[in-house]
Design a protein around this motif. Structure first.
Motif, PDB file in Angstrom:
ATOM      1  N   ASP A 138       0.821  -1.206   0.000  1.00  0.00           N
ATOM      2  CA  ASP A 138       0.000   0.000   0.000  1.00  0.00           C
ATOM      3  C   ASP A 138       0.858   1.260   0.000  1.00  0.00           C
ATOM      4  O   ASP A 138       0.494   2.266  -0.616  1.00  0.00           O
ATOM      5  N   MET A 139       2.012   1.193   0.668  1.00  0.00           N
ATOM      6  CA  MET A 139       2.912   2.344   0.694  1.00  0.00           C
ATOM      7  C   MET A 139       3.473   2.608  -0.704  1.00  0.00           C
ATOM      8  O   MET A 139       3.441   3.743  -1.186  1.00  0.00           O
ATOM      9  N   VAL A 140       3.965   1.559  -1.372  1.00  0.00           N
ATOM     10  CA  VAL A 140       4.549   1.781  -2.698  1.00  0.00           C
ATOM     11  C   VAL A 140       3.470   2.075  -3.742  1.00  0.00           C
ATOM     12  O   VAL A 140       3.721   2.802  -4.698  1.00  0.00           O
ATOM     13  N   PHE A 141       2.265   1.560  -3.519  1.00  0.00           N
ATOM     14  CA  PHE A 141       1.136   1.885  -4.407  1.00  0.00           C
ATOM     15  C   PHE A 141       0.863   3.386  -4.341  1.00  0.00           C
ATOM     16  O   PHE A 141       0.788   4.061  -5.372  1.00  0.00           O
ATOM     17  N   GLY A 142       0.707   3.908  -3.134  1.00  0.00           N
ATOM     18  CA  GLY A 142       0.460   5.340  -2.968  1.00  0.00           C
ATOM     19  C   GLY A 142       1.598   6.185  -3.489  1.00  0.00           C
ATOM     20  O   GLY A 142       1.385   7.212  -4.154  1.00  0.00           O
ATOM     21  N   GLU A 143       2.812   5.747  -3.214  1.00  0.00           N
ATOM     22  CA  GLU A 143       3.997   6.456  -3.701  1.00  0.00           C
ATOM     23  C   GLU A 143       3.977   6.546  -5.224  1.00  0.00           C
ATOM     24  O   GLU A 143       4.261   7.593  -5.804  1.00  0.00           O
TER      25      GLU A 143
END
Length: 186
Positions: free
Chosen positions: A110-115
């Motif tokens: 989810d962190m890299v998706f948002g990034e």
């Protein structure tokens, strides 16, 4: 992740080296800095994390590396591998390592998706391009940004929240939560 990557790749393919010195919504970053950051974190580190590989000790993930030679190929090819890795069965289960400490794989995803989505928007507006994402990508980005906003501000990854109308589209609200002004222009 594939839909988010498609939107990011569409933008990346239209960024040319003569735009590398342009400013971006990310304070102090040029388009070159942003292209390097996207290639490192949304492609290389994202794929490694999804595959549950340890951080390399060879300097290949050093933030001072310049990944813009042959742009946009390093990003396009790398993000395709990252999408494939995150789509693998079980990729969102258990724990993985992004930097030093193990965290739930879904949290890292989810962190890299948002990034990926937020920085693709940064790249688009910095280079005068439109940025469109599927409604479900915008919603997922908003949920993720809102869920990790406090921690992201502690680590100075997000700036102070920018006020956005409650009825604004989900992507605009995600931008505001992450400290971005949806109306930013160079």
């Amino acid at each position: 992740m594939a839909k988010a990557a498609d939107s990011a790749v569409t933008v990346a393919r239209n960024v040319t080296p003569d735009q590398f010195d342009l400013p971006t919504p990310c304070p102090g970053w040029t388009v070159r800095d942003l292209a390097n950051h996207l290639t490192l974190w949304s492609a290389k580190v994202s794929e490694r994390s999804a595959r549950r590989l340890p951080p390399p000790g060879d300097g290949s993930e050093d933030e001072s590396n310049d990944f813009t030679a042959g742009w946009p190929a390093p990003f396009v090819e790398g993000v395709a591998r990252a999408v494939e890795a995150w789509d693998a069965p079980g990729a969102l289960e258990g724990e993985t390592v992004m930097m030093a400490d193990a965290r739930p794989a879904k949290f890292i995803h989810d962190m890299v998706f948002g990034e990926l989505v937020l920085h693709a928007w940064d790249l688009a507006v910095a280079t005068g391009q439109p940025f469109e994402v599927a409604p479900e990508v915008a919603e997922y980005t908003l949920e993720g940004a809102a869920g990790m906003a406090e921690m992201a501000r502690q680590y100075e990854v997000f700036g102070a929240e920018v006020s956005v109308p409650a009825d604004a589209p989900p992507l605009a609200r995600a931008l505001g939560v992450s400290g971005r002004d949806p109306g930013w222009r160079p």
